[in-house]
Design a protein around this motif. Sequence first.
Motif, PDB file in Angstrom:
ATOM      1  N   VAL A 224      -0.426  -5.944   2.479  1.00  0.00           N
ATOM      2  CA  VAL A 224       0.521  -7.003   2.825  1.00  0.00           C
ATOM      3  C   VAL A 224       0.576  -7.037   4.351  1.00  0.00           C
ATOM      4  CG1 VAL A 224       2.899  -7.796   2.682  1.00  0.00           C
ATOM      5  CG2 VAL A 224       1.815  -6.697   0.690  1.00  0.00           C
ATOM      6  N   MET A 225       0.219  -8.193   4.947  1.00  0.00           N
ATOM      7  CA  MET A 225      -0.008  -8.246   6.385  1.00  0.00           C
ATOM      8  C   MET A 225       0.758  -9.384   7.040  1.00  0.00           C
ATOM      9  SD  MET A 225      -4.151  -7.741   6.081  1.00  0.00           S
ATOM     10  CE  MET A 225      -4.463  -7.676   7.853  1.00  0.00           C
ATOM     11  N   SER A 226       1.089  -9.176   8.297  1.00  0.00           N
ATOM     12  CA  SER A 226       1.667 -10.217   9.138  1.00  0.00           C
ATOM     13  C   SER A 226       0.570 -10.792  10.029  1.00  0.00           C
ATOM     14  CB  SER A 226       2.799  -9.647  10.003  1.00  0.00           C
ATOM     15  OG  SER A 226       3.852  -9.163   9.195  1.00  0.00           O
ATOM     16  N   PRO A 227       0.741 -12.003  10.558  1.00  0.00           N
ATOM     17  CA  PRO A 227      -0.267 -12.579  11.444  1.00  0.00           C
ATOM     18  C   PRO A 227      -0.592 -11.646  12.612  1.00  0.00           C
ATOM     19  CG  PRO A 227       1.300 -14.255  10.805  1.00  0.00           C
ATOM     20  CD  PRO A 227       1.842 -12.963  10.281  1.00  0.00           C
ATOM     21  N   GLY A 228      -1.871 -11.446  12.853  1.00  0.00           N
ATOM     22  CA  GLY A 228      -2.320 -10.564  13.928  1.00  0.00           C
ATOM     23  C   GLY A 228      -2.681  -9.171  13.466  1.00  0.00           C
ATOM     24  N   ASP A 229      -2.183  -8.750  12.302  1.00  0.00           N
ATOM     25  CA  ASP A 229      -2.559  -7.447  11.757  1.00  0.00           C
ATOM     26  C   ASP A 229      -4.054  -7.465  11.429  1.00  0.00           C
ATOM     27  OD1 ASP A 229       0.136  -7.009  11.903  1.00  0.00           O
ATOM     28  OD2 ASP A 229       0.456  -6.804   9.738  1.00  0.00           O
ATOM     29  N   THR A 230      -4.723  -6.355  11.701  1.00  0.00           N
ATOM     30  CA  THR A 230      -6.171  -6.307  11.534  1.00  0.00           C
ATOM     31  C   THR A 230      -6.593  -5.058  10.769  1.00  0.00           C
ATOM     32  OG1 THR A 230      -6.480  -7.507  13.619  1.00  0.00           O
ATOM     33  CG2 THR A 230      -8.393  -6.324  12.750  1.00  0.00           C
ATOM     34  N   ILE A 231      -7.504  -5.255   9.812  1.00  0.00           N
ATOM     35  CA  ILE A 231      -8.089  -4.157   9.043  1.00  0.00           C
ATOM     36  C   ILE A 231      -9.546  -4.010   9.441  1.00  0.00           C
ATOM     37  CG2 ILE A 231      -8.660  -3.280   6.749  1.00  0.00           C
ATOM     38  CD1 ILE A 231      -6.411  -5.059   5.657  1.00  0.00           C
ATOM     39  N   PHE A 232      -9.948  -2.774   9.677  1.00  0.00           N
ATOM     40  CA  PHE A 232     -11.346  -2.452   9.924  1.00  0.00           C
ATOM     41  C   PHE A 232     -11.840  -1.644   8.726  1.00  0.00           C
ATOM     42  CE2 PHE A 232      -9.176  -2.912  13.920  1.00  0.00           C
ATOM     43  CZ  PHE A 232     -10.042  -3.665  14.697  1.00  0.00           C
ATOM     44  N   PHE A 233     -13.024  -2.001   8.182  1.00  0.00           N
ATOM     45  CA  PHE A 233     -13.489  -1.234   7.040  1.00  0.00           C
ATOM     46  C   PHE A 233     -15.008  -1.090   7.007  1.00  0.00           C
ATOM     47  CE2 PHE A 233     -12.606  -5.572   5.634  1.00  0.00           C
ATOM     48  CZ  PHE A 233     -13.745  -5.947   4.933  1.00  0.00           C
ATOM     49  N   HIS A 234     -15.425  -0.002   6.372  1.00  0.00           N
ATOM     50  CA  HIS A 234     -16.824   0.407   6.249  1.00  0.00           C
ATOM     51  C   HIS A 234     -17.565  -0.556   5.314  1.00  0.00           C
ATOM     52  CE1 HIS A 234     -20.224   3.029   5.186  1.00  0.00           C
ATOM     53  NE2 HIS A 234     -19.889   3.814   6.196  1.00  0.00           N
ATOM     54  N   PRO A 235     -18.845  -0.857   5.578  1.00  0.00           N
ATOM     55  CA  PRO A 235     -19.559  -1.836   4.754  1.00  0.00           C
ATOM     56  C   PRO A 235     -19.857  -1.371   3.326  1.00  0.00           C
ATOM     57  CG  PRO A 235     -21.052  -0.810   6.311  1.00  0.00           C
ATOM     58  CD  PRO A 235     -19.678  -0.379   6.711  1.00  0.00           C
ATOM     59  N   LEU A 236     -19.717  -0.076   3.046  1.00  0.00           N
ATOM     60  CA  LEU A 236     -19.909   0.417   1.678  1.00  0.00           C
ATOM     61  C   LEU A 236     -18.593   0.509   0.916  1.00  0.00           C
ATOM     62  CD1 LEU A 236     -22.620   3.207   2.094  1.00  0.00           C
ATOM     63  CD2 LEU A 236     -22.829   1.115   0.748  1.00  0.00           C
ATOM     64  N   LEU A 237     -17.479   0.251   1.578  1.00  0.00           N
ATOM     65  CA  LEU A 237     -16.179   0.334   0.924  1.00  0.00           C
ATOM     66  C   LEU A 237     -16.048  -0.784  -0.110  1.00  0.00           C
ATOM     67  CD1 LEU A 237     -13.453   1.966   1.205  1.00  0.00           C
ATOM     68  CD2 LEU A 237     -12.601  -0.024   2.447  1.00  0.00           C
ATOM     69  N   VAL A 238     -15.693  -0.425  -1.339  1.00  0.00           N
ATOM     70  CA  VAL A 238     -15.473  -1.424  -2.379  1.00  0.00           C
ATOM     71  C   VAL A 238     -14.147  -2.125  -2.112  1.00  0.00           C
ATOM     72  CG1 VAL A 238     -15.129  -1.813  -4.849  1.00  0.00           C
ATOM     73  CG2 VAL A 238     -16.800  -0.110  -4.073  1.00  0.00           C
ATOM     74  N   HIS A 239     -14.180  -3.449  -2.074  1.00  0.00           N
ATOM     75  CA  HIS A 239     -12.979  -4.218  -1.772  1.00  0.00           C
ATOM     76  C   HIS A 239     -13.081  -5.603  -2.415  1.00  0.00           C
ATOM     77  CE1 HIS A 239     -15.872  -5.612   1.201  1.00  0.00           C
ATOM     78  NE2 HIS A 239     -15.125  -6.689   1.386  1.00  0.00           N
ATOM     79  N   GLY A 240     -11.977  -6.311  -2.443  1.00  0.00           N
ATOM     80  CA  GLY A 240     -11.945  -7.663  -2.985  1.00  0.00           C
ATOM     81  C   GLY A 240     -10.616  -8.301  -2.640  1.00  0.00           C
ATOM     82  N   SER A 241     -10.272  -9.388  -3.309  1.00  0.00           N
ATOM     83  CA  SER A 241      -8.976 -10.026  -3.088  1.00  0.00           C
ATOM     84  C   SER A 241      -8.556 -10.750  -4.360  1.00  0.00           C
ATOM     85  CB  SER A 241      -9.031 -11.011  -1.909  1.00  0.00           C
ATOM     86  OG  SER A 241      -9.914 -12.083  -2.184  1.00  0.00           O
ATOM     87  N   GLY A 242      -7.267 -10.961  -4.486  1.00  0.00           N
ATOM     88  CA  GLY A 242      -6.736 -11.600  -5.679  1.00  0.00           C
ATOM     89  C   GLY A 242      -6.696 -13.109  -5.569  1.00  0.00           C
ATOM     90  N   PRO A 243      -6.196 -13.780  -6.605  1.00  0.00           N
ATOM     91  CA  PRO A 243      -6.064 -15.239  -6.582  1.00  0.00           C
ATOM     92  C   PRO A 243      -4.881 -15.660  -5.725  1.00  0.00           C
ATOM     93  CG  PRO A 243      -5.097 -14.381  -8.576  1.00  0.00           C
ATOM     94  CD  PRO A 243      -5.710 -13.202  -7.882  1.00  0.00           C
ATOM     95  N   ASN A 244      -4.904 -16.893  -5.264  1.00  0.00           N
ATOM     96  CA  ASN A 244      -3.748 -17.444  -4.554  1.00  0.00           C
ATOM     97  C   ASN A 244      -2.927 -18.264  -5.540  1.00  0.00           C
ATOM     98  OD1 ASN A 244      -1.870 -18.604  -2.889  1.00  0.00           O
ATOM     99  ND2 ASN A 244      -3.336 -19.480  -1.445  1.00  0.00           N
ATOM    100  N   VAL A 245      -1.801 -17.699  -5.945  1.00  0.00           N
ATOM    101  CA  VAL A 245      -0.960 -18.373  -6.935  1.00  0.00           C
ATOM    102  C   VAL A 245       0.266 -19.014  -6.282  1.00  0.00           C
ATOM    103  CG1 VAL A 245      -1.726 -16.861  -8.796  1.00  0.00           C
ATOM    104  CG2 VAL A 245       0.286 -16.231  -7.451  1.00  0.00           C
ATOM    105  N   THR A 246       0.268 -19.096  -4.944  1.00  0.00           N
ATOM    106  CA  THR A 246       1.362 -19.727  -4.222  1.00  0.00           C
ATOM    107  C   THR A 246       1.027 -21.182  -3.930  1.00  0.00           C
ATOM    108  OG1 THR A 246       0.560 -19.246  -1.980  1.00  0.00           O
ATOM    109  CG2 THR A 246       1.779 -17.488  -3.122  1.00  0.00           C
ATOM    110  N   LYS A 247       1.880 -21.845  -3.164  1.00  0.00           N
ATOM    111  CA  LYS A 247       1.650 -23.238  -2.773  1.00  0.00           C
ATOM    112  C   LYS A 247       1.234 -23.358  -1.312  1.00  0.00           C
ATOM    113  CE  LYS A 247       4.835 -25.127  -6.212  1.00  0.00           C
ATOM    114  NZ  LYS A 247       6.038 -25.979  -6.472  1.00  0.00           N
TER     115      LYS A 247
END
Length: 312
Positions: A224-247
């Motif tokens: 859960v992030m605020s504008p400007g927050d940044t994540i750095f991650f390794h290219p072998l790290l398993v990751h994804g994202s969920g659906p956008n159920v908002t408006k």
Amino acid sequence: MITRSLKVVPKPVFTAFLRQYTVSPEQKKFYADNGYLSIKELIEATSLDKYKQRFVQICKGLVDRGNITIVKEPPLVAAGVKGEDAVNKLQDILFDDVFSQYFEDPRLLHVVSQLIPGDTKKIEDVNLMGMHTMFINKPPGTTPHPPHQDLYYFPFRPAHKIVAAWTAVDHVTQENGCLYVVPGSHKLEKIYAHANSKDEGKALYHGVLEEESVAPMDKRVHFVMSPGDTIFFHPLLVHGSGPNVTKTHRKSISCHYANGECYYIDVSDSAQAQIAEEIVAAVSKKFGFSDITVQEIFKYRSKQVKGTKSNL
């Protein structure tokens, strides 16, 4: 804040808007152990506003987009959604005059130089290439991005000299499809078998085949992030994202960086062969190429963003 199902929650790191940001030994160890590092407020609001405005300009055709690819969300297009509300992301934005200010932001480059320094001992001597870039819009109704590894797409190595930077442009929540990662999934140093997404029409959206064992729900860390927050991650790290159920939209901007010591490899007889063929087919169709390799495609779309030397 970061919500997660595991017991230990890393403290969020805040930074003043300086040209440099020093990664502590503890943060480097956390990145090595878990495959990611989150830094709060790394990019300031004025820059984020510029990137958001540029996205709108490109979507409306107000500026020349050059070779930027506009990727739309197939289910939304099928439903008759128009304009910005149908755009999933912009891809290959590295050479745009406005977006390039993000990829060459001194704070971002300083952090990346510390996470993938290569063999040099001086941060100022680190050479960096921007390899893959996106401005992600994720409009309402966008489907999930399946768990995957970014190295699966990349014909260059070594993995430990590559890192992704992903910055929230809007507020990011689980409801609008935040990122999730599987901590430590990079440590086996392997690329899992991937396959096409179950979402019809979403080209190049491959996901790990053994999702339940590789990315079980109880092992996923959601950001859960605020504008400007940044994540750095390794290219072998398993990751994804969920659906956008908002408006509302969930905008972000990202770049995969490679140390200049990286080099291209042959992926034709590997687990990456299928996706490499799909990338070549998509690019050939768009630009009319009759004979191009996946390595040449990445060379064409990359740019030196720090230093002057590179094997890529």
